[in-house]
Design a protein around this motif. Structure first.
Motif, PDB file in Angstrom:
ATOM      1  N   THR A  23      86.774  55.464  30.671  1.00 27.50           N
ATOM      2  CA  THR A  23      87.540  56.028  31.775  1.00 27.50           C
ATOM      3  C   THR A  23      86.649  56.083  33.015  1.00 27.50           C
ATOM      4  O   THR A  23      85.434  55.880  32.944  1.00 27.50           O
ATOM      5  N   ASP A  29      87.531  55.100  26.345  1.00 27.73           N
ATOM      6  CA  ASP A  29      88.948  54.898  26.661  1.00 27.73           C
ATOM      7  C   ASP A  29      89.604  54.159  25.496  1.00 27.73           C
ATOM      8  O   ASP A  29      89.668  52.925  25.481  1.00 27.73           O
ATOM      9  N   PRO A 271      91.789  46.819  31.223  1.00 22.75           N
ATOM     10  CA  PRO A 271      90.947  47.967  30.882  1.00 22.75           C
ATOM     11  C   PRO A 271      89.470  47.589  30.858  1.00 22.75           C
ATOM     12  O   PRO A 271      89.085  46.586  30.249  1.00 22.75           O
TER      13      PRO A 271
END
Length: 300
Positions: A23, A29, A271
């Motif tokens: 994150t 994450d 991501p």
């Protein structure tokens, strides 16, 4: 003719050395990891290597490593193999991580040569044997002397290949002569960890790759192997050559592959998140160069 491990590699052929998403605050994450893993597998990856060099294993905790395996297994099910990086400088700690990875659902282990202490070859051999004896999972030796300071010498690999659970090598030694010596005398499955060697490794009898650049371009790297397997050697060579500018920027620009992979994934809206210290993010010039090289590569 009986198929050899080179024809039926233990973890697939096209593997990605997956980054570990964080994150913006720097926490693990897991949702991002699931999304990235799903994309990689849907775009042609047979397997995912977690918590390797690209996965920032030196700066993730043992608990984070196990959680990452569980999350990725949840995302990809049995559609891809999961190889857990468990190598450390400490044999006892490595055994602990191997057992935890097995419990978390990994299909195999990636074990790097013990670093910093620079053990002699008899100690290197004993290290790998102890880890292979401790776990029921197949093991890939990770030979990257540029980072660890110690080779797994070809003769050591040949002896270790006798162990039933030592089945593969991630080769970052830049020693094609040594690689061919081991290939000729063992049934170890060889995966190149150097993206510029994808085609070369397959052509000399290796089984595939564990790629950092595949984080951003999994389908394009899979295409190199697919062309070769279809007998289109010239086409495979063209695809490998087209990848060179992006490979050079991601792997040979003075920035670690983790940094460049996360920078490029961030640009692509995938991501990634920040790198953990002591690594630092790529600067604007590097990011712009990566974006341009990626766009040219996927358009070619």
């Amino acid at each position: 003719m009986t198929a050899s491990p080179h024809d039926t590699p233990p973890f697939g052929r096209a593997l990605c050395a997956m980054i570990t998403p964080f994150t913006e605050e720097g926490a693990l994450d897991l949702d991002g990891a699931r999304l990235l893993a799903e994309r990689l597998v849907s775009e042609g990856c047979d397997g995912l290597v977690l918590s390797g060099t690209t996965g920032e294993s030196p700066t993730t905790t043992d608990a984070e490593k196990s959680a990452l395996v569980r999350a990725v297994r949840e995302a990809v099910g049995d559609r891809a193999s999961i190889v857990a990086g468990v190598g450390t400088a400490d044999t006892r700690h490595t055994v602990e991580l191997a057992l935890e990875a097995e419990k978390a659902g990994a299909d195999g282990l990636l074990v790097v040569t013990p670093y910093y202490s620079r053990p002699p070859q008899d100690a290197v051999e004993a290290h790998f044997r102890e880890i292979a004896d401790a776990s029921g999972l197949p093991l890939a030796m990770y030979d990257i002397p540029g980072r660890t300071g110690t080779r797994i010498e070809p003769d050591t690999m040949i002896r270790l290949a006798e162990h039933p659970r030592i089945v593969a090598v991630k080769d970052c030694a830049y020693d094609l002569l040594g690689t061919q010596k081991v290939l000729a005398r063992t049934e170890l499955a060889y995966y190149t960890g150097c993206d510029e060697y994808v085609l070369a490794m397959r052509a000399i009898g290796g089984c595939g790759y564990i790629s950092t650049v595949a984080n951003a371009a999994p389908r394009q790297f899979r295409a190199i192997l697919d062309a070769f397997e279809a007998g289109d050697t010239a086409g495979a060579a063209r695809l490998q050559q087209r990848a060179v500018p992006l490979i050079e920027l991601m792997m040979s620009s003075g920035l670690p592959g983790t940094v460049t992979a996360k920078a490029l994934l961030g640009v692509l809206g995938l991501p990634a998140g920040p790198v953990r210290s002591p690594l630092r993010p790529a600067g604007r010039e590097a990011v712009d160069g990566l974006r341009a090289a990626y766009e040219e590569f996927i358009a070619s």
